[in-house]
Design a protein around this motif. Structure first.
Motif, PDB file in Angstrom:
ATOM      1  N   THR A  76       0.885  -1.116   0.130  1.00 20.34           N
ATOM      2  CA  THR A  76      -0.025   0.079  -0.005  1.00 20.34           C
ATOM      3  C   THR A  76       0.918   1.260   0.024  1.00 20.34           C
ATOM      4  O   THR A  76       2.005   1.265   0.340  1.00 20.34           O
ATOM      5  N   THR A  78       0.550   5.101   1.541  1.00 27.57           N
ATOM      6  CA  THR A  78      -0.002   6.185   2.417  1.00 27.57           C
ATOM      7  C   THR A  78       0.223   7.217   1.794  1.00 27.57           C
ATOM      8  O   THR A  78       1.298   7.844   1.625  1.00 27.57           O
ATOM      9  N   ASN A  80       0.067  11.582   2.550  1.00 22.16           N
ATOM     10  CA  ASN A  80      -0.077  12.467   3.845  1.00 22.16           C
ATOM     11  C   ASN A  80       0.014  14.056   3.088  1.00 22.16           C
ATOM     12  O   ASN A  80       0.382  14.079   1.986  1.00 22.16           O
ATOM     13  N   PRO A  85      -2.589  11.962   7.425  1.00 21.36           N
ATOM     14  CA  PRO A  85      -3.187  11.070   6.335  1.00 21.36           C
ATOM     15  C   PRO A  85      -4.188  11.617   5.774  1.00 21.36           C
ATOM     16  O   PRO A  85      -5.378  12.270   6.209  1.00 21.36           O
ATOM     17  N   SER A  92      -5.643   3.138  -1.807  1.00 22.99           N
ATOM     18  CA  SER A  92      -4.331   3.207  -1.986  1.00 22.99           C
ATOM     19  C   SER A  92      -3.372   1.931  -2.087  1.00 22.99           C
ATOM     20  O   SER A  92      -2.137   2.020  -1.734  1.00 22.99           O
ATOM     21  N   CYS A 101      -4.804   8.365  -5.224  1.00 27.73           N
ATOM     22  CA  CYS A 101      -5.426   9.027  -3.782  1.00 27.73           C
ATOM     23  C   CYS A 101      -6.037  10.377  -4.717  1.00 27.73           C
ATOM     24  O   CYS A 101      -5.400  11.185  -4.957  1.00 27.73           O
ATOM     25  N   ASP A 117       4.796   1.254   1.637  1.00 24.32           N
ATOM     26  CA  ASP A 117       4.909  -0.001   2.808  1.00 24.32           C
ATOM     27  C   ASP A 117       4.681  -1.135   2.204  1.00 24.32           C
ATOM     28  O   ASP A 117       3.707  -1.403   1.712  1.00 24.32           O
ATOM     29  N   SER A 127       9.686   6.465  -0.270  1.00 23.41           N
ATOM     30  CA  SER A 127       8.828   7.585  -0.207  1.00 23.41           C
ATOM     31  C   SER A 127       9.182   8.967  -1.187  1.00 23.41           C
ATOM     32  O   SER A 127      10.201   8.734  -1.889  1.00 23.41           O
TER      33      SER A 127
END
Length: 137
Positions: A76, A78, A80, A85, A92, A101, A117, A127
């Motif tokens: 997934t 994430t 932010n 979040p 996602s 997203c 992750d 990231s």
């Protein structure tokens, strides 16, 4: 790092994209022989993020696209905004190395991050970030 009478060492690696072979080695001492672990092969990933509309205006839907390479990992992403979040209307989960997203914003400048992750010991996390500007009407 450590000895037979201490806690194991925990090491955090920041791997570059590509394949890495990781081993642990104990050098030994007068009481214990040296040893080397079997190799653990980990693929380092790279994440990029783009915005569908930057700058945008208040209330416009903006879609962020995260691309993780190599494209084979699962897991997934994430998303932010300013370290909080984002609730993604489009989910996602990675599909073919991509996650999206979609969301709307109030006026301002936002630091957007996409955090991959893997949930898989064979792939490292990664990231990416960008700045999203949202103008008033």
């Amino acid at each position: 790092i450590g000895s037979a009478n201490t806690q194991p060492a925990i090491i955090t690696l920041n791997l570059s994209s590509g394949t890495h072979s990781i081993t642990a080695k104990y050098v030994g001492n007068s009481n214990y022989n040296s040893s080397t672990s079997s190799a653990l092969v980990i693929t380092g990933t790279a994440t990029t993020i783009t915005s569908s509309l930057n700058p945008s205006v208040i209330g416009q839907s903006v879609t962020f696209n995260a691309t993780v390479s190599p494209s084979s990992p699962t897991g997934t992403v994430t998303f932010n905004a300013n370290a909080l979040p984002i609730v993604c209307s489009s989910g996602s989960s990675l599909i073919n190395g991509q996650a999206n997203c979609s969301t709307t914003f109030v006026a301002g400048t936002f630091s957007i991050t996409a955090l991959y992750d893997s949930n898989n010991i064979s792939y490292s996390g990664s990231s990416a970030g960008l700045t999203q500007t949202v103008n008033g009407h």
